[in-house]
Scaffold this motif. Structure first.
Motif, PDB file in Angstrom:
ATOM      1  N   PHE A 267      20.947   7.926 -11.296  1.00 43.51           N
ATOM      2  CA  PHE A 267      20.456   6.950 -10.311  1.00 43.51           C
ATOM      3  C   PHE A 267      21.190   7.101  -8.981  1.00 43.51           C
ATOM      4  O   PHE A 267      20.559   7.059  -7.911  1.00 43.51           O
ATOM      5  CB  PHE A 267      20.646   5.531 -10.844  1.00 43.51           C
ATOM      6  CG  PHE A 267      20.369   4.472  -9.810  1.00 43.51           C
ATOM      7  CD1 PHE A 267      19.065   4.142  -9.469  1.00 43.51           C
ATOM      8  CD2 PHE A 267      21.409   3.828  -9.154  1.00 43.51           C
ATOM      9  CE1 PHE A 267      18.806   3.186  -8.502  1.00 43.51           C
ATOM     10  CE2 PHE A 267      21.165   2.874  -8.186  1.00 43.51           C
ATOM     11  CZ  PHE A 267      19.854   2.546  -7.859  1.00 43.51           C
ATOM     12  N   VAL A 268      22.500   7.289  -9.037  1.00 44.96           N
ATOM     13  CA  VAL A 268      23.269   7.459  -7.798  1.00 44.96           C
ATOM     14  C   VAL A 268      22.821   8.723  -7.071  1.00 44.96           C
ATOM     15  O   VAL A 268      22.603   8.724  -5.851  1.00 44.96           O
ATOM     16  CB  VAL A 268      24.779   7.510  -8.107  1.00 44.96           C
ATOM     17  CG1 VAL A 268      25.568   7.881  -6.850  1.00 44.96           C
ATOM     18  CG2 VAL A 268      25.252   6.174  -8.653  1.00 44.96           C
ATOM     19  N   ILE A 269      22.668   9.809  -7.841  1.00 46.36           N
ATOM     20  CA  ILE A 269      22.244  11.067  -7.219  1.00 46.36           C
ATOM     21  C   ILE A 269      20.825  10.933  -6.665  1.00 46.36           C
ATOM     22  O   ILE A 269      20.511  11.433  -5.575  1.00 46.36           O
ATOM     23  CB  ILE A 269      22.317  12.222  -8.240  1.00 46.36           C
ATOM     24  CG1 ILE A 269      23.754  12.418  -8.721  1.00 46.36           C
ATOM     25  CG2 ILE A 269      21.799  13.519  -7.616  1.00 46.36           C
ATOM     26  CD1 ILE A 269      23.886  13.428  -9.837  1.00 46.36           C
ATOM     27  N   ALA A 270      19.952  10.222  -7.396  1.00 48.59           N
ATOM     28  CA  ALA A 270      18.574  10.041  -6.940  1.00 48.59           C
ATOM     29  C   ALA A 270      18.527   9.228  -5.644  1.00 48.59           C
ATOM     30  O   ALA A 270      17.726   9.525  -4.739  1.00 48.59           O
ATOM     31  CB  ALA A 270      17.750   9.346  -8.024  1.00 48.59           C
ATOM     32  N   THR A 271      19.372   8.211  -5.549  1.00 50.96           N
ATOM     33  CA  THR A 271      19.405   7.408  -4.323  1.00 50.96           C
ATOM     34  C   THR A 271      19.865   8.243  -3.138  1.00 50.96           C
ATOM     35  O   THR A 271      19.281   8.181  -2.043  1.00 50.96           O
ATOM     36  CB  THR A 271      20.337   6.205  -4.508  1.00 50.96           C
ATOM     37  OG1 THR A 271      19.902   5.429  -5.641  1.00 50.96           O
ATOM     38  CG2 THR A 271      20.334   5.324  -3.262  1.00 50.96           C
ATOM     39  N   LEU A 272      20.905   9.033  -3.348  1.00 48.73           N
ATOM     40  CA  LEU A 272      21.369   9.914  -2.278  1.00 48.73           C
ATOM     41  C   LEU A 272      20.305  10.958  -1.928  1.00 48.73           C
ATOM     42  O   LEU A 272      20.086  11.276  -0.755  1.00 48.73           O
ATOM     43  CB  LEU A 272      22.670  10.602  -2.697  1.00 48.73           C
ATOM     44  CG  LEU A 272      23.886   9.682  -2.881  1.00 48.73           C
ATOM     45  CD1 LEU A 272      25.073  10.490  -3.416  1.00 48.73           C
ATOM     46  CD2 LEU A 272      24.243   8.996  -1.564  1.00 48.73           C
ATOM     47  N   ALA A 273      19.636  11.478  -2.966  1.00 45.94           N
ATOM     48  CA  ALA A 273      18.594  12.478  -2.721  1.00 45.94           C
ATOM     49  C   ALA A 273      17.430  11.878  -1.943  1.00 45.94           C
ATOM     50  O   ALA A 273      16.800  12.552  -1.112  1.00 45.94           O
ATOM     51  CB  ALA A 273      18.095  13.056  -4.047  1.00 45.94           C
ATOM     52  N   ALA A 274      17.127  10.601  -2.208  1.00 40.95           N
ATOM     53  CA  ALA A 274      16.049   9.941  -1.470  1.00 40.95           C
ATOM     54  C   ALA A 274      16.386   9.825   0.012  1.00 40.95           C
ATOM     55  O   ALA A 274      15.523   9.980   0.874  1.00 40.95           O
ATOM     56  CB  ALA A 274      15.792   8.561  -2.069  1.00 40.95           C
TER      57      ALA A 274
END
Length: 828
Positions: free
Chosen positions: A409-416
């Motif tokens: 989730f953290v990586i996905a938020t940064l990726a977004a």
């Protein structure tokens, strides 16, 4: 905070930007909408005086003294990224992950969610059919079209719709601002390398584009439409990506409802746009490791799901499952296409962001990392759905192993956040190119790196995008509605690129007719199908990108239309040479020692604003230089080919014209004191070169009395070739010249030329008296008998844009004590 590497570029119309302090300011004249009918280049360009003439006219390497551009920018005149080593290319390819592929990389967050919101999963055929659609969409559009074809249609390393337009403008005179000149074609980056001999078909297309005005207008509108949609995409991409990432908390954190989703998304969007001022390079190196981790996470999770749930979903590589998908779902499958197209959102950024990187690095990153990781991610989700069809609403986060949810989730938020970077950077690039080609109001541009001149930041556009993103998130409050709007802009941009690349293939590459037609038939057909599918969602949110695109299209076309009318009026009202002869060398007033630099848009003739200065001022300077900053349809103009000089009126008038040619990616750095010194040195070189030319022609005519001399009169407006530093000729050439020249060399005769010595002395006296900047401000008004629409557009809309863009004396950094300004109203 301002980094020392940052370069501020403030566009200003026809004005010199210098500074009287130690603080140096980087500026760009990208707003200059100079356009003229082509004026004649020196007529002995073919050097008809034999071998002697050819050797003397040979252009050696030199440093043009008038070039006050920031030449310490590495690779400013040539896409130096192309010449990087393999290790360097790998480093740039790694950086592209953080700038170019963020949007496409986050598509697994929402693609299957949107697809299966339209088509319920009844059997594994639905899953395999949707997976097959996604696989072949990615393979056909980003991989086949962009990686292997479109990226090769770059303009000396620059991409985007305006880069394609500049290619076409260089080959056919289709620019609505007709500023092409014969001398421009001598620029090394201007020449086109045609892979085949000129074909009758290419000539026919060229003639049609040049002779039919409606085709020029249609081509311009097509380009402006593509650019408008890219800007609209820059609004929707951040909203969609960030909300999709944050929506994962709705099923994991109790009480995290819609309001919390909206507020948290807005906070992240504000943070994202706030860091844009630090520059693409810093953002890229900051984001690239995160995106690399994200792609490898996608691939790893995909492999995990394939092995755990159903590895047989690789059967979707068979396109027959697409047929079965439509057979089973009919109209619902057509609606699902609008969700499927979301898997290629951001593909246009591969081309639009090309100026920030290189073709090879973008190709390498996509084929080696992005493409395989995306395929594994979608296959893994499909494998999970075959066992858990009820999880389609949260397929991405449900398919993640429970122990890895929070790290992912953290990586996905940064990726977004990074996903938004691709379209933000592409928007900056497109706006910059549009300004340089006279199709966008002048805005402040900051170059964020001295090493990569393509990395820019436009504050006004940045904050506008942020405000619009916040409004979209606040109004729609759901990724489903934003998804309905998301695909229209993306597919529209792709279709514009397809049309322009096809035209480039037919007109410039002169590709085999069958192959050239296969390109639009294959890719255009696929894109048309997707466009028809997403247009069905206009009432469900699809109207948003159309509104944004229409707004920017209107602004750009009005600016271009007004600029064309303004220039045409200036051309009609320019002062004739006959009138100047009647005034005499005194110009009907008193000539006092000094140099006047009159900035104007004309590259031929004497601007009418000069008459206003003659009427207003009690005296005029002994030396007048008309300075024209002209943008040509190339990314950069090499330093040694930048400046053209010519004499205006007879010699005793002491009037000259300097044409500074810039590409749409060039940056200008002008310090007033340094500029003045280099200007005088360059003018002295021009006078010496002109005297050598006259002496050489006289000498050659003496050798061949039967030869007909085809030379220009000294006071016509014929363009002189770029300054040539003959002192740098090689010794062998000088030895050859000594065999042909008479015993009294041209060089010694120049030292004894009284006319040259008198003119140099007059120039030095004028220099000692100082330089004055004569600035022109031209307003445009529609004639009283004009139609109502024209009056509305020119008197209100165009006037509003001119008043609110960066122009006029307020932007000048020249010494304020040395400015004289006159205004003039042009009736169009």
């Amino acid at each position: 905070m301002e980094d020392e590497d940052r370069i501020e570029e403030a566009s200003s119309n026809n004005s010199l930007r210098g500074t009287g302090s130690s603080d140096r300011r980087w500026v760009d004249g990208s707003e200059v909408d100079s356009e003229t009918p082509p004026f004649s280049e020196i007529r002995d360009r073919d050097y008809s005086f034999g071998n002697l003439r050819r050797r003397l006219m040979k252009k050696p390497k030199r440093a043009d003294s008038l070039d006050v551009e920031a030449m310490e920018i590495a690779g400013a005149h040539g896409h130096n990224l192309k010449e990087l080593s393999l290790l360097g290319t790998l480093g740039i390819a790694f950086q592209t992950l953080g700038v170019v592929y963020g949007d496409m990389g986050t598509s697994p967050l929402y693609v299957f969610t949107d697809v299966f919101s339209k088509v319920p999963i009844r059997s594994e055929i639905d899953v395999l059919g949707a997976l097959s659609l996604v696989i072949y969409t990615i393979a056909v559009i980003p991989l086949a079209k962009y990686v292997f074809v479109v990226l090769k249609a770059n303009d000396n390393g620059e991409g985007g719709t305006f880069a394609l337009y500049s290619l076409i403008c260089r080959y056919a005179k289709v620019n609505k601002l007709p500023n092409q000149q014969p001398a421009d074609e001598q620029i090394s980056s201007f020449r086109l390398k045609l892979p085949t001999p000129e074909l009758e078909r290419a000539l026919g297309i060229k003639d049609a584009l040049e002779t039919k005005g409606y085709l020029k207008t249609l081509l311009l509108l097509l380009v402006l439409m593509g650019t408008s949609m890219i800007i609209g995409d820059g609004i929707l991409t951040p909203a969609m990506s960030v909300m999709s990432a944050m929506s994962g908390l709705q099923g994991e954190v109790e009480g995290f409802g819609t309001n919390a989703l909206v507020i948290s998304s807005i906070v992240i969007l504000v943070a994202l746009f706030s860091i844009q001022r630090f520059g693409t390079g810093k953002v890229g190196f900051l984001f690239a490791p995160v995106l690399a981790l994200w792609f490898f996470s996608l691939g790893g999770i995909g492999i995990y799901n394939l092995l755990k749930y159903d590895i047989t979903v690789i059967r979707a590589l068979n396109p027959f499952y697409i047929v079965l998908f439509f057979k089973n779902n009919s109209k619902q499958a057509w609606s699902a296409l609008g969700g499927c197209v979301l898997c290629i959102t951001g593909a246009e950024a591969m081309f639009a962001d090309l100026g920030h990187f290189s073709v090879r690095s973008i190709q390498m990153a996509f084929t080696c990392v992005v493409f395989p990781c995306l395929l594994l991610a979608y296959m893994g989700q499909a494998a999970y759905l075959t066992k858990h069809p009820e999880a389609s609403a949260r397929i991405f986060y449900d398919s993640v192993p429970e122990s890895l949810f929070w790290p992912v989730f953290v990586i996905a938020t940064l990726a977004a956040m990074i996903a938004s970077q691709a379209m933000i950077s592409a928007t900056f690039s497109c706006v910059k190119q549009a300004m340089a080609l006279g199709c966008f109001p002048r805005l402040k541009i900051i170059h964020t790196s001295k090493k990569r001149m393509g990395q820019i930041y436009i504050p006004v556009i940045n904050w506008f995008l942020m405000i619009m993103c916040i409004l979209v998130v606040s109004i729609f409050r759901s990724t489903t509605h934003i998804a309905n709007a998301y695909g229209i802009a993306e597919v529209g941009v792709m279709m514009v690129s397809t049309v322009l690349v096809t035209l480039v293939m037919l007109l410039i590459w002169q590709t085999n007719l069958f192959l050239a037609l296969c390109f639009p038939l294959l890719f255009g057909s696929v894109e048309t199908i997707y466009l028809l599918a997403v247009l069905t969602k206009i009432l469900e949110g699809g109207w948003v990108p159309l509104v944004f695109a229409t707004f920017f299209l209107t602004v750009m076309y009005i600016w271009n239309y007004g600029s064309v009318l303004k220039y045409q009026s200036e051309v009609r009202e320019r002062i004739s040479i006959d009138f100047m002869r009647e005034l005499g060398s005194t110009l009907g007033t008193i000539r006092i020692p000094g140099i006047g630099l009159l900035y104007n848009e004309l590259v031929q003739g004497i601007p009418s604003i000069f008459g206003q200065f003659l009427l207003t001022l009690p005296a005029i300077h002994s030396t007048i230089i008309f300075v024209c900053i002209k943008y040509v349809p190339v990314p950069v103009v090499p330093q040694e080919e930048r400046f053209l000089f010519r004499r205006v009126c007879p010699k005793d008038y002491h009037m000259f014209r300097c044409i500074a040619r810039y590409g749409y990616k060039d940056v200008r750095k002008e310090d007033s004191r340094v500029f003045e010194q280099l200007l005088i040195e360059s003018l002295e070189k021009f006078l010496r070169c002109e005297a050598i030319e006259d002496a050489l022609e006289s000498t050659v005519n003496d050798f061949d009395p039967d030869r007909v001399s085809v030379t220009s009169d000294t006071y016509t407006d014929d363009l002189m070739v770029p300054l040539i530093n003959r002192a740098k000729r090689s010794e062998p050439e000088q030895e050859l010249d000594s065999e042909v020249l008479p015993s009294s060399s041209v060089g010694s005769s120049m030292e004894e030329d009284p006319a040259l010595e008198y003119e140099l002395a007059a120039l030095r006296e004028a220099t000692d008296s100082g330089l004055t900047y004569l600035l022109a401000h031209g307003d445009v008004r529609a004639k009283k008998n004009s139609i109502f629409v024209k009056k509305l557009v020119i008197n209100y809309f165009y006037a509003f844009l001119r008043r609110n863009c960066r122009a006029g004396a307020a932007n000048l950094t020249v010494p304020h004590m040395n400015i004289l300004q006159a205004g003039m109203t042009y009736m169009v």
